[in-house]
Enzyme design. Structure first.
Site, mmCIF file in Angstrom:
data_model
loop_
_atom_site.group_PDB
_atom_site.id
_atom_site.type_symbol
_atom_site.label_atom_id
_atom_site.label_comp_id
_atom_site.label_asym_id
_atom_site.label_seq_id
_atom_site.Cartn_x
_atom_site.Cartn_y
_atom_site.Cartn_z
ATOM 1 C CG ASP A 64 -0.248 -0.040 2.554
ATOM 2 O OD1 ASP A 64 0.888 -0.572 2.642
ATOM 3 O OD2 ASP A 64 -0.819 0.487 3.540
ATOM 4 C CG HIS A 117 6.741 -0.707 10.446
ATOM 5 N ND1 HIS A 117 6.675 -1.187 11.732
ATOM 6 C CD2 HIS A 117 6.519 0.625 10.527
ATOM 7 C CE1 HIS A 117 6.414 -0.185 12.549
ATOM 8 N NE2 HIS A 117 6.319 0.927 11.855
HETATM 9 C C1 BDR Z 1 2.468 -0.638 8.657
HETATM 10 O O1 BDR Z 1 1.457 0.341 8.410
HETATM 11 C C2 BDR Z 1 1.791 1.125 7.307
HETATM 12 O O2 BDR Z 1 1.626 2.475 7.625
HETATM 13 C C3 BDR Z 1 3.230 0.831 6.980
HETATM 14 O O3 BDR Z 1 3.461 0.920 5.592
HETATM 15 C C4 BDR Z 1 3.424 -0.560 7.495
HETATM 16 O O4 BDR Z 1 3.049 -1.516 6.518
HETATM 17 C C5 BDR Z 1 3.095 -0.384 10.014
HETATM 18 O O5 BDR Z 1 2.149 -0.497 11.033
HETATM 19 CA CA CA Z 2 2.768 -0.876 4.185
#
Ligand code: BDR
Ligand code: CA
Length: 305
Positions: free
Chosen positions: A9, A242
């Site tokens: 995303d 992340h």
């Molecule tokens: C996740 O949420 C999104 O904002 C980031 O891309 C990551 O996949 C972290 O909580």
């Molecule tokens: Ca993400």
């Protein structure tokens, strides 16, 4: 080379995950599927195409879900963390290529799983809507997927968008529940480990000065993202990697240790999106519980810079 599809995303850390995958010879990135999440799905597709083009990578982008399984469209996107355009307000050139026409990410995923049974790794770093829809459409794919490495959840730590829930799971809890209970071989890379993988601002300064256009642009995006982290977590001095950690686990699973757990997702009330783990040796979900963050961050930096 391990064939992977990256479900994103895109998002700053998604962009970093794409770059990490493209720069890693252990992986063969065969496709990028997109989902709503940090931003609407059309923006996620545009960002993914633009980032791949900056990286010089010829990888198809296939658009997927615009909204959740049962809750309709997401009410609020994460522009405060990822910028108005999702990539730290950095303007990339209009992509030359377009998304794969007339194909939905769900059908692409099913097609690719049948094409290379037991070999495909899906790395999912956004809401799990596309994966859940694929499972709902054709449950026969479940044993044919080698593994689904998921950035999501917070099992033994608090959430990041609510005290209980992590963003990707809160965004579509019913989809996450379907994937975790499907029997598919899942590796869950949650906040338990990703919040330990901090990228310090000093590294980004070097990227921004790089002669490599892609590195300089990633540096600018990440600068915005670190700024958001400093507001959200004062004094943190960096941003969490992340989504790149999910790619790190695909490259080298010894960056983490895991424990098998049955995972339940709360779908009602203030704890919606919470991932509750109960240890079970026969569980199909392996939850990452520790990470060698020094080795991982070093590896990530070597590949990006
Ligand atoms: C996740 O949420 C999104 O904002 C980031 O891309 C990551 O996949 C972290 O909580
Ligand atoms: Ca993400």
């Amino acid at each position: 080379m391990k064939p992977i599809i990256l479900d994103v995303d895109t998002g700053v850390d998604d962009a970093l995950a794409i770059a990490y995958a493209v720069h890693s010879p252990e992986l063969s990135l065969i496709g990028v599927t997109t989902c709503f999440g940090n931003i609407p799905v059309a923006d996620a597709s545009r960002n993914s195409l633009a980032v791949l083009e900056v990286l010089g990578a010829d990888v198809p982008v296939i658009q997927g879900a615009a909204e959740t399984l049962v809750r309709g469209e997401k009410s609020r996107y994460s522009r405060h963390v990822h910028g108005e355009n999702g990539i730290g307000n950095v303007e990339l050139a209009q992509p030359i290529k377009s998304i794969l026409p007339e194909m939905h990410a769900v059908d692409y995923l099913i097609e690719q799983i049948y094409k290379i049974p037991h070999e495909l790794t899906i790395v999912a770093v956004g809401p799990l809507t596309n994966i859940a829809l694929a499972i709902q459409k054709d449950a026969n794919i479940i044993p044919l997927i080698k593994e689904i490495i998921i950035m999501g959840g917070a099992v033994n730590v608090p959430g990041n968008v609510t005290p209980y829930g992590e963003a990707n799971i809160v965004a579509d809890p019913e989809a996450a529940a379907i994937v975790f209970s499907s029997g598919a071989n899942v590796i869950l890379v949650g906040l338990d480990v990703t919040l330990q993988t901090l990228l310090p601002r000093a590294e980004i300064k070097e990227w921004q000065q790089s002669n490599e256009q892609a590195t300089a642009l990633l540096g600018k995006m990440t600068d915005f993202y670190i700024g958001a982290y400093e507001q959200l977590y004062p004094g943190i001095g960096g941003c969490a990697l992340h989504d790149p950690l999910a790619i790190g686990v695909a490259i080298n699973s010894s960056f983490v240790t895991t424990e098998r757990m049955d995972i339940t997702v709360v779908t009602e009330g203030e704890k919606t999106g919470q991932t509750i783990g109960v240890p079970s040796p026969s569980a199909t979900v392996q939850v990452c519980v520790t990470v060698d963050h020094v080795a991982f961050v070093q590896h990530f930096l070597e590949r990006i810079s």
